[in-house]
Design a protein around this motif. Sequence first.
Motif, PDB file in Angstrom:
ATOM      1  N   LEU A   1      29.295  27.406  31.523  1.00 27.89           N
ATOM      2  CA  LEU A   1      29.747  28.061  32.751  1.00 27.89           C
ATOM      3  C   LEU A   1      31.166  28.578  32.575  1.00 27.89           C
ATOM      4  N   LEU A   2      31.456  29.702  33.202  1.00 31.49           N
ATOM      5  CA  LEU A   2      32.848  30.133  33.348  1.00 31.49           C
ATOM      6  C   LEU A   2      33.301  29.648  34.711  1.00 31.49           C
ATOM      7  N   LEU A   3      34.258  28.710  34.693  1.00 30.21           N
ATOM      8  CA  LEU A   3      34.724  28.070  35.922  1.00 30.21           C
ATOM      9  C   LEU A   3      36.140  28.555  36.245  1.00 30.21           C
ATOM     10  N   THR A   4      36.325  29.036  37.460  1.00 32.51           N
ATOM     11  CA  THR A   4      37.639  29.470  37.927  1.00 32.51           C
ATOM     12  C   THR A   4      37.905  28.729  39.229  1.00 32.51           C
ATOM     13  N   SER A  57      45.828  25.791  39.124  1.00 32.16           N
ATOM     14  CA  SER A  57      44.677  26.647  38.832  1.00 32.16           C
ATOM     15  C   SER A  57      44.089  26.342  37.462  1.00 32.16           C
ATOM     16  N   ILE A  58      42.767  26.399  37.417  1.00 28.57           N
ATOM     17  CA  ILE A  58      42.025  26.107  36.190  1.00 28.57           C
ATOM     18  C   ILE A  58      41.134  27.309  35.864  1.00 28.57           C
ATOM     19  N   VAL A  59      41.154  27.720  34.616  1.00 28.58           N
ATOM     20  CA  VAL A  59      40.186  28.714  34.119  1.00 28.58           C
ATOM     21  C   VAL A  59      39.559  28.077  32.891  1.00 28.58           C
ATOM     22  N   ALA A  60      38.251  27.814  32.930  1.00 31.37           N
ATOM     23  CA  ALA A  60      37.674  26.986  31.869  1.00 31.37           C
ATOM     24  C   ALA A  60      36.243  27.355  31.527  1.00 31.37           C
ATOM     25  N   SER A  61      35.859  26.956  30.319  1.00 29.40           N
ATOM     26  CA  SER A  61      34.454  26.925  29.926  1.00 29.40           C
ATOM     27  C   SER A  61      33.949  25.549  30.310  1.00 29.40           C
TER      28      SER A  61
END
Length: 183
Positions: free
Chosen positions: A107-110, A126-130
């Motif tokens: 998933l691309l999680l924002t 803020s998090i931007v993650a796989s």
Amino acid sequence: MAAKPNLSLLFLLALMPMVVVMAQQNRRQQNLTHIHFYVHDTLSGPNPTTVRVVEGPMKLLETNLNFGDIFVFDDPLTEGPNPTSKLLGRAYGSYIFASQSTTKPMLLLTVNIVLMDGQYDGSTFSIVASDASFVQVVEMPIVGGTGRFRMARGYAHSKTYWYNTTTYDGIYEVDAYLLHFVI
Ligand SMILES: *[C@@H]1O[C@H](CO)[C@@H](O)[C@H](O)[C@H]1NC(C)=O
Ligand SMILES: *[C@@H]1O[C@H](CO)[C@@H](O)[C@H](O)[C@H]1NC(C)=O
């Protein structure tokens, strides 16, 4: 013979104000803050906190999930694993089924974590993650913050505390580590 000005000394003097400014910036204290909470992600029932807003065209195995699905969530964050335990904040964001793999969905999680309790009330990060659902502990980069977490960077570890494979409802335990200036 007239004395020649010492050019290297002049050069050093010219640099002095810059060196002082840099030293002041380095003195500014940075702190590592650890934040621990549980995320309640509910897709089922009359009051879901996560909704699917786009259904992708490509089915992933025998599930009703698809490559390209987009979910949007507004999940409560609590102190303990029980949904009725003290509310610490909310997680606002989205996740996209971004991999075509049927065995290893990615998933691309924002997400923006907005804290609402005590000394962190009103601060965000803020998090931007796989987000790989097939690993035990998901590591996610923290890319910034506001308030107490201004200029933050760091990482968060997320572990599944409870998960229902039918409804996809889940409770996740998160440990976030943030390096930030002391404001
Ligand atoms: C910064 O961290 C230190 C060590 O953990 C702690 O003693 C201090 O209170 C913290 N300062 C602020 C402003 O959070
Ligand atoms: C998962 O959800 C289904 C449907 O609501 C329910 O029948 C089942 O008991 C749940 N399983 C667990 C482990 O909670």
